[in-house]
Design a protein around this motif. Structure first.
Motif, mmCIF file in Angstrom:
data_model
loop_
_atom_site.group_PDB
_atom_site.id
_atom_site.type_symbol
_atom_site.label_atom_id
_atom_site.label_comp_id
_atom_site.label_asym_id
_atom_site.label_seq_id
_atom_site.Cartn_x
_atom_site.Cartn_y
_atom_site.Cartn_z
ATOM 1 N N ARG A 71 -11.952 8.395 9.453
ATOM 2 C CA ARG A 71 -11.354 8.805 8.174
ATOM 3 C C ARG A 71 -11.061 10.306 8.069
ATOM 4 N NH1 ARG A 71 -16.010 6.279 6.921
ATOM 5 N NH2 ARG A 71 -16.790 8.071 5.744
ATOM 6 N N THR A 73 -9.004 13.484 7.230
ATOM 7 C CA THR A 73 -7.954 13.756 6.244
ATOM 8 C C THR A 73 -6.576 13.797 6.895
ATOM 9 O OG1 THR A 73 -9.528 15.029 4.971
ATOM 10 C CG2 THR A 73 -7.213 15.394 4.463
ATOM 11 N N THR A 78 -7.698 7.641 6.793
ATOM 12 C CA THR A 78 -7.831 7.810 5.338
ATOM 13 C C THR A 78 -6.818 6.928 4.616
ATOM 14 O OG1 THR A 78 -6.522 9.833 5.567
ATOM 15 C CG2 THR A 78 -8.881 10.102 5.121
ATOM 16 N N ASP A 313 -2.141 13.910 2.187
ATOM 17 C CA ASP A 313 -3.017 12.758 2.041
ATOM 18 C C ASP A 313 -3.001 12.330 0.573
ATOM 19 O OD1 ASP A 313 -4.890 10.771 2.564
ATOM 20 O OD2 ASP A 313 -6.034 12.029 3.917
ATOM 21 N N ASP A 337 -13.209 10.845 2.790
ATOM 22 C CA ASP A 337 -12.824 11.310 4.132
ATOM 23 C C ASP A 337 -14.076 11.652 4.942
ATOM 24 O OD1 ASP A 337 -13.308 13.670 2.393
ATOM 25 O OD2 ASP A 337 -12.895 14.755 4.249
ATOM 26 N N THR A 387 -10.135 13.047 -0.956
ATOM 27 C CA THR A 387 -9.953 13.305 0.467
ATOM 28 C C THR A 387 -10.217 14.797 0.725
ATOM 29 O OG1 THR A 387 -8.453 12.982 2.332
ATOM 30 C CG2 THR A 387 -7.471 13.819 0.302
#
Ligand SMILES: [Zn+2]
Length: 544
Positions: A71, A73, A78, A313, A337, A387
């Motif tokens: 995950r 960013t 993500t 994001d 994230d 995030t």
């Protein structure tokens, strides 16, 4: 949880300890002679009971699975995680934000990172180094392969004001100019020629005003003489070595100020060279309020090549509108994230912070049950998955710079970051949580959380990390701080670090889901009380 660089940490620590008082730093052990309330007629008990270990496990199995690749960013990881969060919200019937023309779970964010690839400054063949002898900022300069000239114009203070202008009669288009900070002052009266009083104008306080004018006049580079370059270097070293991104996509945004470098008086002397007399003469004229300039022959060059990168994001938002005070908001947050992968190693971040993200889904579900049974909370409750936390609390910084709900009506932030593990200190005693920040801005917030714990949960509340002088300074290291910085009372729930912190071994099989249920319930009770008590909590602390 964000890993902070030591320099900033100690700086903040010393500021905190010197300038401000102490906060609660001991441990609250609940009074177990009084039983906790378990009567399901109590609405808070009824809905908190929806938080389930099995569901938490289901969420974490997805969020912390290898397929999400840690995950990081701005990656597919993500994207998948945020899709999962939105789908879960949708499945529970919890809608996105309700604003005219907007009904979406995703709030796009962008971060622009600028850094120098290569920059030097040469005067008559002598090389000077960035952060040692001069300063220049990548977000203040165009990408310049080479700026070169055999003449620099000394242009006094570089001011262009109706009362006083250094640009009068000066031809500066495509030229390099060298200017001083500040503004001309009458040596007899001590008054500024611009304000007519001892008060300085914004030409002194805002260097960008000078750089904007220079840009308009077509100046190709401004050399600003900084009489105290050592202090400036000290104050800005961190900004240069660890640049923090600008919130938004600025890749193609033109820079409004002229290219600029801040130079030491020694570099300025080298440029002035044999023309010291002429410059002194010009300075005397200027101190009488009459502009003067000097053309300085010099062999000057600088290269300023930089890299600009934009990461895009999204934050995820779920929204429950309050029935009595729909325009007052409680924001529950968790960053979703993590660190991504390095080579074949995937950092799944089960505790950091799939745990908080999954818990937030469960708390949202508990609130949504209340709504479905006709027990909508009085205030609006916002569920915010952020995030960019691991890259410097970016998702929350972006949010507070571009708030979806007005910050002045955001009455509290409850943040969860790492709530699924047990640290060394509490081995064999999982029913504890570190509470950070609760008493810093609102004694109401602190009191409510304590009361809810005594009434419903009986967890050990450990405030060790809330101490102003705690060396870890966790208060500054997760997303709640972005809210606290804006005066919003914030409370941060955290289980402490462990041997898997920021390692590829932070996996789901090490998560204690029963512990998570108990923490989740406390957070729900506190949020429920904040949302339903008659008065909004008061802010009685200072932003630090
Ligand atoms: Zn972390």
């Amino acid at each position: 949880m964000n890993k902070i660089r030591l320099f900033g940490l100690f700086l903040m620590m010393s500021i905190t300890v010197i300038a401000f008082g102490q906060y609660k730093s001991d441990i609250t052990i609940p009074d177990t002679t009084k039983a906790v309330i378990t009567d399901p007629k109590d609405l808070s008990v009824r809905y908190a009971s929806n938080i389930s270990a099995d569901e938490l496990k289901n969420h974490l199995m997805v969020l912390a699975s290898d397929s999400l690749e840690g995950r990081e960013t701005g990656t597919a990881g993500t994207k998948m995680a945020s899709e999962y969060l939105a789908e879960e919200l949708s499945n529970m019937g919890l809608f996105a934000q309700h604003r005219p023309g907007l009904n979406r779970y995703f709030e796009p964010v962008a971060f622009t990172f600028s850094k120098w690839l290569d920059t030097d400054l040469f005067v008559n063949g002598r090389r000077f180094r960035l952060v040692w002898e001069y300063l220049a900022y990548p977000d203040e300069n165009e990408n310049n392969y080479l700026i070169k000239d055999n003449e620099i114009i000394y242009l006094g203070y570089g001011i262009d004001d109706p009362k006083y202008s250094d640009y009068k009669k000066a031809k500066v288009k495509d030229k390099i100019i060298m200017i001083r900070m500040g503004e001309p002052v009458n040596p007899k009266t001590g008054n500024s020629y611009i304000t007519g009083t001892a008060q300085k104008s914004d030409w002194s306080t805002d260097i960008h005003k000078k750089l904007k004018v220079a840009k308009e006049k077509g100046v190709k580079l401004v050399l600003v003489i900084d009489e105290d370059i050592k202090a400036s270097i000290e104050n800005n070293r961190r900004r240069l070595l660890f640049p923090s991104p600008k919130m938004g996509d600025f890749l193609n945004t033109p820079i409004e100020t002229a290219n600029a470098a801040y130079i030491s008086p020694e570099i300025a002397s080298l440029i002035i060279n044999e023309n010291a007399r002429k410059v002194e003469k010009a300075d005397r004229k200027i101190s009488k309020g009459k502009p003067a300039k000097v053309e300085l022959p010099v062999d000057f060059a600088t290269n300023m090549t930089k890299e600009v990168k934009v990461i895009k994001d999204r934050n995820v938002i779920g929204f429950i509108e309050g029935k009595k005070h729909p325009n007052e908001y409680i924001i529950l947050s968790a960053h979703y994230d993590h660190l991504g992968k390095r080579g074949d190693e995937i950092f799944n971040g089960a505790d950091d912070n799939a745990s908080g993200s999954g818990m937030l889904l469960e708390i949202a579900n508990a609130f949504q049950r209340a709504v479905m049974e006709g027990n909508r909370p009085d205030r609006s409750v916002v569920f915010l998955w952020l995030t960019g936390e691991e890259k410097g609390l970016l998702g929350s910084k972006y949010y507070v710079e571009h708030p979806v709900f007005p910050l002045e009506n955001t009455i509290a932030n409850i943040n969860t970051d790492m709530v699924g593990r047990i640290d060394k200190k509490y081995e064999g005693n999982p029913d504890y949580i570190y509470v950070i920040g609760s008493d810093r801005l609102s004694s109401d917030l602190h009191k409510i959380n304590e009361e809810m714990n005594q009434k419903y949960c009986h967890l050990t509340l450990d405030y060790t990390y809330n101490a102003a002088d705690d060396p870890n300074q966790y208060y500054y290291r997760s997303d709640h701080y972005s809210f606290a910085k804006h005066g919003i009372p914030a409370i941060f729930f955290f289980n402490g670090v462990h041997e898997d912190y920021h390692r590829a071994t932070d996996e789901v099989d090490k998560i204690n889901f029963d512990k998570m249920v108990n923490i989740g319930k406390l957070i729900f009770h506190t949020a429920w009380e904040l949302a339903n008590r008659p008065e909004r909590i008061k802010v009685d602390g200072e932003v630090k």
